[in-house]
Design a protein around this motif. Structure first.
Motif, short mmCIF file in Angstrom:
data_model
loop_
_atom_site.label_atom_id
_atom_site.label_comp_id
_atom_site.label_asym_id
_atom_site.label_seq_id
_atom_site.Cartn_x
_atom_site.Cartn_y
_atom_site.Cartn_z
N SER A 165 0.63 -0.99 -0.06
CA SER A 165 -0.16 0.07 -0.09
C SER A 165 0.99 1.17 -0.04
CB SER A 165 -0.98 0.09 1.11
OG SER A 165 -1.82 -0.88 1.00
N VAL A 166 2.11 0.97 0.37
CA VAL A 166 2.97 2.23 0.76
C VAL A 166 3.89 2.56 -0.56
CG1 VAL A 166 4.77 3.34 2.05
CG2 VAL A 166 3.01 2.30 3.21
N ILE A 167 4.61 1.41 -0.96
CA ILE A 167 5.36 1.56 -2.17
C ILE A 167 4.64 1.57 -3.56
CG2 ILE A 167 7.12 0.33 -1.06
CD1 ILE A 167 6.60 -2.13 -2.41
N GLY A 168 3.24 1.29 -3.38
CA GLY A 168 2.46 1.15 -4.82
C GLY A 168 2.41 2.37 -5.56
N ASP A 169 2.89 3.59 -4.74
CA ASP A 169 2.81 4.96 -5.21
C ASP A 169 4.02 5.24 -6.20
OD1 ASP A 169 4.83 5.49 -3.35
OD2 ASP A 169 3.55 7.22 -2.52
N GLY A 170 5.06 4.10 -6.01
CA GLY A 170 6.42 4.48 -6.79
C GLY A 170 7.45 4.87 -5.92
N CYS A 171 7.19 5.37 -4.55
CA CYS A 171 8.29 5.67 -3.61
C CYS A 171 9.44 4.43 -3.76
CB CYS A 171 7.78 6.00 -2.46
SG CYS A 171 7.31 4.68 -1.49
N LEU A 209 0.59 -3.06 -10.59
CA LEU A 209 -0.51 -3.97 -10.14
C LEU A 209 -1.19 -3.52 -8.75
CD1 LEU A 209 0.20 -7.85 -9.83
CD2 LEU A 209 -0.33 -6.64 -7.60
N ALA A 210 -0.32 -2.76 -8.03
CA ALA A 210 -0.99 -1.97 -6.59
C ALA A 210 -2.14 -1.19 -6.96
CB ALA A 210 -0.12 -1.25 -6.09
N ALA A 211 -2.12 -0.55 -8.12
CA ALA A 211 -3.32 0.47 -8.72
C ALA A 211 -4.64 -0.55 -9.09
CB ALA A 211 -2.78 1.27 -9.71
N GLN A 212 -3.96 -1.74 -9.77
CA GLN A 212 -5.04 -2.65 -10.20
C GLN A 212 -6.00 -3.29 -9.21
OE1 GLN A 212 -3.30 -5.46 -12.80
NE2 GLN A 212 -3.71 -4.39 -14.81
N LYS A 213 -5.10 -3.71 -8.19
CA LYS A 213 -5.88 -4.45 -7.09
C LYS A 213 -6.51 -3.52 -6.11
CE LYS A 213 -4.68 -8.42 -8.74
NZ LYS A 213 -5.67 -9.31 -9.29
N GLY A 214 -6.29 -2.04 -6.22
CA GLY A 214 -6.92 -1.20 -5.49
C GLY A 214 -6.18 -0.91 -4.07
N PHE A 215 -4.77 -1.37 -4.32
CA PHE A 215 -4.14 -0.89 -2.80
C PHE A 215 -3.82 0.72 -2.84
CE2 PHE A 215 -3.57 -5.32 -2.73
CZ PHE A 215 -3.64 -5.74 -1.58
N VAL A 216 -3.87 1.31 -4.02
CA VAL A 216 -3.48 2.65 -4.26
C VAL A 216 -4.48 3.21 -5.07
CG1 VAL A 216 -1.22 2.69 -3.46
CG2 VAL A 216 -1.64 2.30 -5.96
N GLY A 222 -3.96 13.61 -5.08
CA GLY A 222 -2.87 12.98 -4.51
C GLY A 222 -3.19 11.37 -4.68
N VAL A 223 -2.36 10.43 -3.93
CA VAL A 223 -2.63 9.29 -3.68
C VAL A 223 -3.37 8.72 -2.48
CG1 VAL A 223 -1.47 6.93 -3.48
CG2 VAL A 223 -0.29 8.72 -4.84
N ASP A 224 -4.71 7.86 -2.91
CA ASP A 224 -5.29 7.36 -1.89
C ASP A 224 -4.78 5.89 -1.46
OD1 ASP A 224 -6.96 9.66 -1.23
OD2 ASP A 224 -8.25 8.98 -2.79
N ARG A 225 -5.15 5.48 -0.13
CA ARG A 225 -4.63 3.94 -0.01
C ARG A 225 -6.03 3.40 0.80
NH1 ARG A 225 -0.30 7.11 0.29
NH2 ARG A 225 1.76 6.27 -0.62
#
Length: 253
Positions: A165-171, A209-216, A222-225
């Motif tokens: 959920s955290v690294i799913g934004d690309g950080c 994948l994180a976006a596809q699965k709805g984690f981000v 901005g980014v929602d989690r």
């Protein structure tokens, strides 16, 4: 003395005002007499719940302003809130939103993408009558998501889902480590495990994948989690358990 909850006091949480008005019309037609309040953001919904006892809380799982709808749903039947019944009306299909339905304190889940609009009356009658209402399409989706060894909740630990959920934004690892109060080496180890388990080769694929699965969710603000607080609450680091600590992971910026 216990607070009396008016059975037909309804709160609708929807960012889309036209959608919210449609739900209001259904509620007013089915649940007469009824008093309906519409909240366009999670922050406003929290304010309403803090001051009013609500018979029925109708909400979606989609992108909300100023807060996480999943987190609010998880809390709405706890003090200081006073909600009697909860009906989720959604057309979301992401893994994260659907997986959360398994543990949320809801009384009904209505699939507005699959069900005809007139079926919403049945959902409202059932939920306010004390019965359970789940659209067949949502139950099928839940079975598909949770069946077999490739289900994400079986493949990934609670901690891995928190990190995703955290690294799913690309950080990068250093930024994620700073957000979570962990070491970059720990994040690097978890990231490698996620690459292996999810069959991805590089950071861009993991973000997709994180976006596809709805984690981000990437929004103009901005980014929602979605459901991050629920994931973080379910994760208890080994070292904290040994110390008997109840420390929670911080919410990422």
């Amino acid at each position: 003395m216990a607070t009396c909850i008016h059975p037909h006091r309804v709160l609708i949480l929807k960012a889309d005002r036209l959608y919210a008005d449609t739900l209001r019309q259904h509620a007013e037609r089915v649940l007469q007499p009824v008093h309906v309040t519409i909240a366009g953001s999670v922050a406003v919904a929290r304010e309403v719940l803090a001051r009013e006892a609500i018979g029925l809380f109708i909400t979606g799982l989609g992108g909300m302003q100023e807060g996480d709808a999943l987190d609010l749903i998880a809390q709405c039947k706890q003090e200081p809130f006073r909600v009697q019944r909860v009906l989720v009306v959604t057309m979301r299909r992401e893994y994260r939103a659907f997986a959360a339905l398994r543990s949320l304190p809801i009384d009904g889940a209505f699939d507005s993408a699959e069900e005809p609009p007139e079926a919403l009356a049945d959902a409202l009658h059932a939920v306010m009558g004390g019965s359970r209402f789940w659209s067949a399409s949502i139950e099928r989706r839940l079975q598909q998501l949770t069946a077999g060894p490739t289900a994400l909740f079986r493949m990934l630990t609670d901690f891995e889902q928190v990190v995703l959920s955290v690294i799913g934004d690309g950080c990068d690892d250093a930024e994620a480590a700073d957000r979570l109060g962990l070491s970059p080496a720990t994040i690097s180890t978890v990231r490698r495990g996620l690459h292996r388990k999810l069959g991805v080769q590089h950071r861009g694929e993991l973000v997709r994948l994180a976006a596809q699965k709805g984690f981000v969710r990437f929004t103009p603000d901005g980014v929602d989690r979605p459901g991050y607080a629920l994931l973080a609450a379910g994760y208890h680091p080994r070292e904290n358990r040994r110390r008997g600590s109840n420390l929670a992971l911080p919410v990422p910026a």
